[in-house]
Structure formats: C-alpha cells, structure tokens
Write a protein that holds these residues in place. Sequence first.
Motif, PDB file in Angstrom:
ATOM      1  N   ALA A   1       0.640  -1.273   0.046  1.00 40.01           N
ATOM      2  CA  ALA A   1      -0.077   0.118  -0.124  1.00 40.01           C
ATOM      3  C   ALA A   1       0.819   1.067  -0.198  1.00 40.01           C
ATOM      4  CB  ALA A   1      -0.907  -0.024   1.384  1.00 40.01           C
ATOM      5  N   ASN A   2       2.052   1.200   0.871  1.00 40.92           N
ATOM      6  CA  ASN A   2       2.801   2.376   0.918  1.00 40.92           C
ATOM      7  C   ASN A   2       4.254   2.176   1.083  1.00 40.92           C
ATOM      8  OD1 ASN A   2       3.288   5.320   0.772  1.00 40.92           O
ATOM      9  ND2 ASN A   2       1.201   5.633   1.327  1.00 40.92           N
ATOM     10  N   GLU A   3       4.875   3.083   0.950  1.00 41.64           N
ATOM     11  CA  GLU A   3       6.548   2.901   1.381  1.00 41.64           C
ATOM     12  C   GLU A   3       7.005   4.398   1.835  1.00 41.64           C
ATOM     13  OE1 GLU A   3       8.821   3.587  -2.724  1.00 41.64           O
ATOM     14  OE2 GLU A   3       7.653   1.979  -2.813  1.00 41.64           O
ATOM     15  N   TYR A   4       8.111   4.163   2.438  1.00 39.90           N
ATOM     16  CA  TYR A   4       8.930   5.364   3.063  1.00 39.90           C
ATOM     17  C   TYR A   4      10.334   5.101   2.881  1.00 39.90           C
ATOM     18  CZ  TYR A   4      10.383   8.734   6.654  1.00 39.90           C
ATOM     19  OH  TYR A   4      11.271   9.615   7.388  1.00 39.90           O
ATOM     20  N   PHE A   5      11.288   5.945   2.484  1.00 39.91           N
ATOM     21  CA  PHE A   5      12.341   5.967   2.580  1.00 39.91           C
ATOM     22  C   PHE A   5      13.296   7.686   3.072  1.00 39.91           C
ATOM     23  CE2 PHE A   5      16.804   6.452   0.334  1.00 39.91           C
ATOM     24  CZ  PHE A   5      17.445   5.365   1.121  1.00 39.91           C
ATOM     25  N   ASP A   6      14.186   7.276   3.990  1.00 39.28           N
ATOM     26  CA  ASP A   6      14.690   8.427   4.408  1.00 39.28           C
ATOM     27  C   ASP A   6      16.302   8.379   4.645  1.00 39.28           C
ATOM     28  OD1 ASP A   6      15.607  10.903   5.799  1.00 39.28           O
ATOM     29  OD2 ASP A   6      13.786  10.844   7.266  1.00 39.28           O
ATOM     30  N   ASN A   7      17.199   9.164   4.104  1.00 39.17           N
ATOM     31  CA  ASN A   7      18.455   9.019   4.272  1.00 39.17           C
ATOM     32  C   ASN A   7      19.063  10.117   4.647  1.00 39.17           C
ATOM     33  OD1 ASN A   7      18.383  10.771   1.943  1.00 39.17           O
ATOM     34  ND2 ASN A   7      19.433   9.363   0.514  1.00 39.17           N
ATOM     35  N   ASP A   8      18.425  11.079   5.386  1.00 33.34           N
ATOM     36  CA  ASP A   8      18.692  12.331   6.125  1.00 33.34           C
ATOM     37  C   ASP A   8      19.445  12.020   7.315  1.00 33.34           C
ATOM     38  OD1 ASP A   8      17.623  13.766   4.083  1.00 33.34           O
ATOM     39  OD2 ASP A   8      15.728  14.180   5.398  1.00 33.34           O
ATOM     40  N   PRO A   9      20.434  12.706   7.629  1.00 37.62           N
ATOM     41  CA  PRO A   9      21.284  12.411   8.972  1.00 37.62           C
ATOM     42  C   PRO A   9      20.421  12.849  10.204  1.00 37.62           C
ATOM     43  CG  PRO A   9      21.995  14.517   7.964  1.00 37.62           C
ATOM     44  CD  PRO A   9      20.852  14.075   7.029  1.00 37.62           C
ATOM     45  N   ARG A  10      19.580  12.074  10.404  1.00 37.90           N
ATOM     46  CA  ARG A  10      18.734  12.310  11.762  1.00 37.90           C
ATOM     47  C   ARG A  10      18.836  10.946  12.495  1.00 37.90           C
ATOM     48  NH1 ARG A  10      14.688  14.668   8.398  1.00 37.90           N
ATOM     49  NH2 ARG A  10      13.426  12.805   8.385  1.00 37.90           N
ATOM     50  N   THR A  11      18.396  10.762  13.850  1.00 34.91           N
ATOM     51  CA  THR A  11      18.622   9.756  14.571  1.00 34.91           C
ATOM     52  C   THR A  11      17.473   8.524  14.173  1.00 34.91           C
ATOM     53  OG1 THR A  11      16.872  10.635  16.382  1.00 34.91           O
ATOM     54  CG2 THR A  11      19.438  11.026  16.563  1.00 34.91           C
ATOM     55  N   MET A  12      17.642   7.222  14.415  1.00 30.53           N
ATOM     56  CA  MET A  12      16.765   6.186  14.132  1.00 30.53           C
ATOM     57  C   MET A  12      15.288   6.469  14.803  1.00 30.53           C
ATOM     58  SD  MET A  12      18.591   2.517  13.680  1.00 30.53           S
ATOM     59  CE  MET A  12      19.137   2.501  15.375  1.00 30.53           C
ATOM     60  N   LYS A  13      15.498   6.956  16.195  1.00 29.12           N
ATOM     61  CA  LYS A  13      14.308   7.427  16.776  1.00 29.12           C
ATOM     62  C   LYS A  13      13.266   8.324  16.110  1.00 29.12           C
ATOM     63  CE  LYS A  13      12.433   8.584  21.451  1.00 29.12           C
ATOM     64  NZ  LYS A  13      12.642   9.213  22.624  1.00 29.12           N
ATOM     65  N   SER A  14      13.994   9.546  15.542  1.00 31.24           N
ATOM     66  CA  SER A  14      13.184  10.542  15.119  1.00 31.24           C
ATOM     67  C   SER A  14      12.571   9.896  13.791  1.00 31.24           C
ATOM     68  CB  SER A  14      13.921  11.657  14.796  1.00 31.24           C
ATOM     69  OG  SER A  14      14.900  11.369  13.878  1.00 31.24           O
ATOM     70  N   LYS A  15      13.254   8.979  13.046  1.00 26.50           N
ATOM     71  CA  LYS A  15      12.507   8.593  11.714  1.00 26.50           C
ATOM     72  C   LYS A  15      11.560   7.648  12.198  1.00 26.50           C
ATOM     73  CE  LYS A  15      16.955   9.122   9.192  1.00 26.50           C
ATOM     74  NZ  LYS A  15      18.034   8.577   8.589  1.00 26.50           N
ATOM     75  N   MET A  16      11.929   6.878  13.171  1.00 25.47           N
ATOM     76  CA  MET A  16      10.790   6.089  13.760  1.00 25.47           C
ATOM     77  C   MET A  16       9.356   6.816  14.138  1.00 25.47           C
ATOM     78  SD  MET A  16      12.818   3.005  15.851  1.00 25.47           S
ATOM     79  CE  MET A  16      11.379   2.648  16.670  1.00 25.47           C
ATOM     80  N   ASP A  17       9.677   7.878  14.814  1.00 25.44           N
ATOM     81  CA  ASP A  17       8.578   8.750  15.327  1.00 25.44           C
ATOM     82  C   ASP A  17       7.805   9.255  13.751  1.00 25.44           C
ATOM     83  OD1 ASP A  17       7.001   9.635  17.222  1.00 25.44           O
ATOM     84  OD2 ASP A  17       8.167  11.491  17.456  1.00 25.44           O
ATOM     85  N   ILE A  18       8.395   9.480  12.936  1.00 28.77           N
ATOM     86  CA  ILE A  18       7.726  10.093  11.633  1.00 28.77           C
ATOM     87  C   ILE A  18       7.017   9.003  11.176  1.00 28.77           C
ATOM     88  CG2 ILE A  18       8.148  10.563   9.205  1.00 28.77           C
ATOM     89  CD1 ILE A  18      10.643  12.097  10.324  1.00 28.77           C
ATOM     90  N   VAL A  19       7.560   7.705  11.128  1.00 28.67           N
ATOM     91  CA  VAL A  19       6.779   6.551  10.364  1.00 28.67           C
ATOM     92  C   VAL A  19       5.547   6.212  11.089  1.00 28.67           C
ATOM     93  CG1 VAL A  19       6.860   4.087  10.018  1.00 28.67           C
ATOM     94  CG2 VAL A  19       8.693   5.636   9.325  1.00 28.67           C
ATOM     95  N   ARG A  20       5.694   6.194  12.692  1.00 30.00           N
ATOM     96  CA  ARG A  20       4.598   6.082  13.769  1.00 30.00           C
ATOM     97  C   ARG A  20       3.467   6.959  13.335  1.00 30.00           C
ATOM     98  NH1 ARG A  20       4.756   4.908  19.480  1.00 30.00           N
ATOM     99  NH2 ARG A  20       2.876   5.765  20.336  1.00 30.00           N
ATOM    100  N   ASP A  21       3.698   8.135  13.049  1.00 30.29           N
ATOM    101  CA  ASP A  21       2.587   9.240  12.662  1.00 30.29           C
ATOM    102  C   ASP A  21       1.950   8.873  11.291  1.00 30.29           C
ATOM    103  OD1 ASP A  21       2.879  10.099  15.402  1.00 30.29           O
ATOM    104  OD2 ASP A  21       4.116  11.788  14.533  1.00 30.29           O
ATOM    105  N   LEU A  22       3.030   8.511  10.417  1.00 30.96           N
ATOM    106  CA  LEU A  22       2.552   8.394   8.872  1.00 30.96           C
ATOM    107  C   LEU A  22       1.464   7.232   8.821  1.00 30.96           C
ATOM    108  CD1 LEU A  22       5.707   9.237   6.893  1.00 30.96           C
ATOM    109  CD2 LEU A  22       3.530  10.482   7.020  1.00 30.96           C
ATOM    110  N   VAL A  23       1.664   6.103   9.119  1.00 34.32           N
ATOM    111  CA  VAL A  23       1.177   4.817   8.761  1.00 34.32           C
ATOM    112  C   VAL A  23      -0.216   4.985   9.157  1.00 34.32           C
ATOM    113  CG1 VAL A  23       0.831   2.413   9.675  1.00 34.32           C
ATOM    114  CG2 VAL A  23       2.947   3.458   9.226  1.00 34.32           C
ATOM    115  N   PRO A  24      -0.935   5.307  10.111  1.00 32.87           N
ATOM    116  CA  PRO A  24      -2.402   5.594  10.435  1.00 32.87           C
ATOM    117  C   PRO A  24      -3.001   6.507   9.476  1.00 32.87           C
ATOM    118  CG  PRO A  24      -1.241   5.715  12.604  1.00 32.87           C
ATOM    119  CD  PRO A  24      -0.291   5.864  11.459  1.00 32.87           C
ATOM    120  N   ASN A  25      -2.196   7.603   9.054  1.00 34.09           N
ATOM    121  CA  ASN A  25      -2.808   8.488   8.126  1.00 34.09           C
ATOM    122  C   ASN A  25      -2.774   7.624   6.583  1.00 34.09           C
ATOM    123  OD1 ASN A  25      -3.231  10.549   9.712  1.00 34.09           O
ATOM    124  ND2 ASN A  25      -1.169  11.216   9.361  1.00 34.09           N
TER     125      ASN A  25
END
Length: 717
Positions: A492-516
């Motif tokens: 249904a959907n995919e996500y890719f991020d190679n910005d220099p941020r922490t894994m936790k911040s990227k997990m936080d983004i995905v956590r909010d994106l998936v329900p939407n």
Amino acid sequence: MPNKSTTKNAPRKKAKLKASEKKFAELMVLDKMGCIEAARLAFGWPCEPKSSTAQKAVNLNRAQRIIKYKFQIAQKLDQEVTAQQVLSDTSNIEFDSLRQFIYRRLEGIRDDPNAHGNSRFKAIAALEKMVDPSADVNLILMWVDMMWRASMAHCPCCHKTFPLRHIKNEKLNKFREDVDLAPDEEAETLLDRRMTILTRADNRKKPHPGQIIALNAPERNIAGLGPARCGKSLLLAMFALLAFLIPGVEVWILARIYADAASEVEYLDKFLNTLFFPYTKHIITRRYDSKTEELTLESKWGSVLKIKSAKAKGSISGRELELALVAEPGWVPDDIYNHLRARMTSRLGRTLLFGTPQGFGGILGRFTQMTGKDGQGRARRIPTNERTIEAGCPWNISLLKYSMDPTENPEYVASELAAARQELTESEFASEFEGLMASAEGAIFAQLQERHMTVIPRDLYERCAWVLGIDQGPKNFAACLLGFDGRTVVAANEYFDNDPRTMKSKMDIVRDLVPNWIRKAGGDPNRWVLTIFDCDPPILNELDEFEEDKREWPTDVTFRVKDKKGRWNQENWRRETYEYLNSLAQPTHPHIYFDDLNCDYLHDQLLRAQTSKTDEGKGWVIKDPVRGDHVPDAFIMALFTILSGQFTMPDRKFDTGDPYAEAKRAFEFSLREAENKELSGFTEKRPTSDENFKDVFGRPRKGGGSRSKKHWNYKDY
C-alpha cells in the motif's frame, strides 16, 4: 691525417647509375631481354659462354642499384597500363578517375629524386595549375545543396528561425544549373525536412508509421521498443545520417560490441554512397582500428561519427556529443548510463535508443525509469507519459517512449506471430515479438509483471489487516506497509529517508504516517497489528525510550530471523519468501498487487532484481543509485510475517453511530431534494444534489450523482 679506423668505418657513397647501366636495365624490363643479351647491346660485351664478360653481366644484374632501377621502371610501366585501361576499357570515360590518376602521377614525378630536374619542374608547374580533385569545391556544393533544402537558419538580430532556402546563394544556384538539379521544394515541418534528405538517400525504403513517430518527435530523448524485423536498425541509420550531415558535430553509435552495430553501419554506407556517388571516397574519410575494432567516419565539413563498444568503458569519456545512438540497448549494461549522460552536457546532446528489450535490465531500463521527487519530497519513478513535450515536460528531460509494431513493416511475415506464440514462453514472446519489457532471464521474481501494479479498490483496503516492515539504519531508513485480507497481499505504501537524523526520530515520523496512510486508503488504523524490524542494528533501546516517554509502539513487534552464513537451504527465510512472492504473482490467479500511486518505485525495483551468482548474501542483486535495496528488504520482511502466520486477522469493528440521527439526516436530505424538484422551473440557482448531501451529512457523496428511487436507501450514500 685521418685515422685508419675512421676511414675504414666511414659510409660508402652510393654509386650513380651510368647511362649504359640504365639502358641495360631498361632492355631487361621493357624489351624482356635476359641479362647476357642486354649486356651485349648496352655495353658491347661479347659475353661468350662461361667467359668473364658473361659472369660480369650476371653479377651486374644482381647489383642493388640495378634491382632498384628495374623496380622503378616496372612501377611506371604499371601506371601507364592503368591509364591506357581507363581510356580504352569503355566508351564512357570516367573523367574523375582519369583526373585522379594524372594528379597522382604528377605528384610521383615531383617527388621522384631520380627524375630529371626539368621533368620535376614541369610536374610542379602542372600541379600549380591543377586542383586536387578531392578538394573540389563542387563536392562540397553537393553537400550544401542538400543542407539548403532541409535546414533551418536562425537570425541573431531578430531571433527568428526560417528555412535556409529563403537565403539566396548564387554559387549554389549556378551549380544546380550546371549539373541539372531540381529547385528547392516546400518543406515546412520537421518531418518534411528530414524526408527531403532521406528520400534522396534511399527512394525505395519509405519509413513506416512506427518509424515516422520517432522522426517527427520533438523530445530530446527517444526510446523505441520493438521486436525483431520492425526496422530499428534502419531508423538508427536514418538518424545517424541526418546528424552526420550537420557541420562540426560528433555522433556515436554505441553497442554492446562492435558487431551489434554492423547493420546500422551498412545502412549508413548505402545512404552516403547514394547521396555522394561517385565522390564518396573524396568527401568521407574512413578509418578502422583493427586492434580496438573502432570505426570512424569523418567528413569534409567537420562532422565525425564513431562506432563505440560498451565494453571499452575507457573510450567513453573526454568527448562532447550532439547525438548518441544506442543499438540493441537491452544488451548494453546499465552502468554505461552515467558515462554517456556526462557527454551530453555542454552541447545539449540527444540520446536515441531503439531495440528489443531484454527484460527490465540494461541501459534501456535505466534510461526510461527516471527517478524524481513528488510534492512531499519522496523519491518516485516518473512515468514516461509525464515526460513528453505534450505533457508539459521541459525539453532537457523530455522522453518519448513507445512500442513499434512489426506488422507495419512491409517485409514482415505476420503468420510467424502465431507460430512463435506456441513455441516461446509468455515473457519471451512479449520481449521478442511484442517489444515489451517483460521479465528477463535471471530475474529473481520471474512471475512479477507490470500488471501487478494497479489501482487498488477501496473495498479491498477496508477488509485488510496491516503489517509494517522496517529496515532501520543510522543513515538509510526504509519502511513498507502491506495489507492482507486473508487471501490477497497489497503493497500500500513505502517510506525511505537517508537524512542525517537519529533512528528514533525517523521511527517517530513513520509511527505518525502509517495511520494516516491506512485511513486515506480507506482502511481501519486499528487493524495495524504488527511491525517487523531488522535485527541489525539493534532497535531495543529506541523502543524502550518510546515506552519511557509513555508513547509505546502502537503494535506488536517482531524481528527478522538470522540465517547461518553460507549456502542457503530450504530453511532460509529469504528463499522461502522469494518463492512465496512468485507463487502470489502467478499469471492465472494473482494474489499480490502494488498501489500504482505509492509503490511504483518498489514495484520497479523488484521487477529488476536479478538472482545473485553467488550463494552468499541476500540472494538478489538490486542496483539502485538512490536507495539501494532497503525498501525491498522492508517489503520482504513484512511479507515473511504473512507467510509464517505471525499475526492473526483481527475482527472488524463497525461504528454504527446513532441510527435515529442518521435517519433524521436522510429525511432532511429527501426534503431538500423534493424542494429542488418543485422549484426547478425558477431561474434562481439551487444547490445540486451532491452539495445538499455534503451539507446534510458532512461528507462527500460516494460515487456522485442522483440515484433512482428503486435503488435508494439511506445507508447507501
């Protein structure tokens, strides 16, 4: 006094031939005499048998000075015989060949150190009066005549572009009168101008409709996919001729090996010989390197055409191109693309590829699948229908991709299609006889096809439970959301991020994106039941931090299994998942689909995935310069949870709401509809049925439009 040793080692002076010795040599060459008889006439020697004078004649015949002089006489004799043959062989004298012979003969006399001084002076005087036939201005006028008919001119003052034939050229007009050439023809469109040259190059083979599409295309790049016998080589040769006639350009015909471009070179030679016969050899210089097998054609007007091999990567550099023609691009490796693209920058060069696709690999696949970013900044494959000039694409990245129909070729045998369909597999027939990009040999997901990427019905999303695969890393972070209704899998959907941020911040983004994502697709976010993480690098600390922040991860969590290193076996989870994906994608009853809006990039990566030639690693080879194989990894992990039954399908929950409130809204809507019907004759503008529905129920109407009373009930909006 000079030293004896110095005198002994000093070089001896060459003895000059005496007149009697020259006569001796001429008698042997011209009159076919033996050395004994020639010596008697030239020197007056008796030359009795076994006498000293007879031996002296034999020794003189062996002297180097006599041998060299005899060779020079024989050369001159051959040249005179050639001249006599030119004059007497036919009544239609080839004046160009005769003139060429005379010019070269005078050059030989001028450069001959043994010729008489007076003869060399007369030869120089004659050469000053005579022009080299290969530099004849009339030869260049033959090319000027062609360009004057088909080219456009640009005025630097008014910045207007107009046909070159509108400019008066007195020398060209005189040349046309002398050789009886037709006047200029009207050629307003790009196709008309090109056909003006192509018709003169070969008036027998007319371009068929599939070739005319490319000849008439304004796009910078063209990719023509076609099966055998649809005229791809001829079309490439046409473009090579049109570019080669432009002064000062450099054109390449690139192939996997030089032999793959043999047909294009053969067609081009025929075109040039037809246009410039019998002066082709004076206008076009042909150089062939036997060691590298590289062929170069260079014209008098400064254009260069080279045949390049993709295996000689070192030669694909250091030059700037106006045009690159790729023959059989399905066989040319995709890592040539970046080298070729760098050659196009300063001259705004074009790239044209025509060939039979070999699966999704090669430079053809890399060229047609351009990567870009959408409005949210996500990487995506830009569809080829968005890269045409007609679609508003800028010229510098424009591409026309189309399929050529072999039945449009007059020489094609249509009955072979039915026979080949019975003899070949589905993907082989699609590639070789339909010119489609089907699964290539060596593809790890051979059952996966273009048809598996489609528009997903909303009711399928409504039935799905959801699993999220995450391939985490300190730099590259990828996620893939799969839906499963108990039978069909949907990416249904995919996500890719190679910005220099922490894994936790990227997990936080995905956590909010998936329900939407789930809610927008039409599914229930409460049915997101499982998340699978990669086991390397460890993610437990980040999950603990979420728990400490009172924001526990919203689903159950599992991790990728670790396999033993070495040859993979039946218990290898990756191998089992790869086989499971191929079984889901079977052509008769497929049970896997990819959302065409959100997962087109992932689908393309899986189509191109090749089987690894070694038993180490993941078993696949995915070459992607943007995001590697991270998103496919997340997809495979999520698919493994479905294969292994790691999550159960939760019961669906329905929010029925207040049935009386819904009934009241339905009654209000019916009253407004009846009022609209009664006041339909008045000129005052009334709200439409869909506007009334949205105003009453607070949401847009599904499907739109009024429904008949026969099918009406308030639950079916």
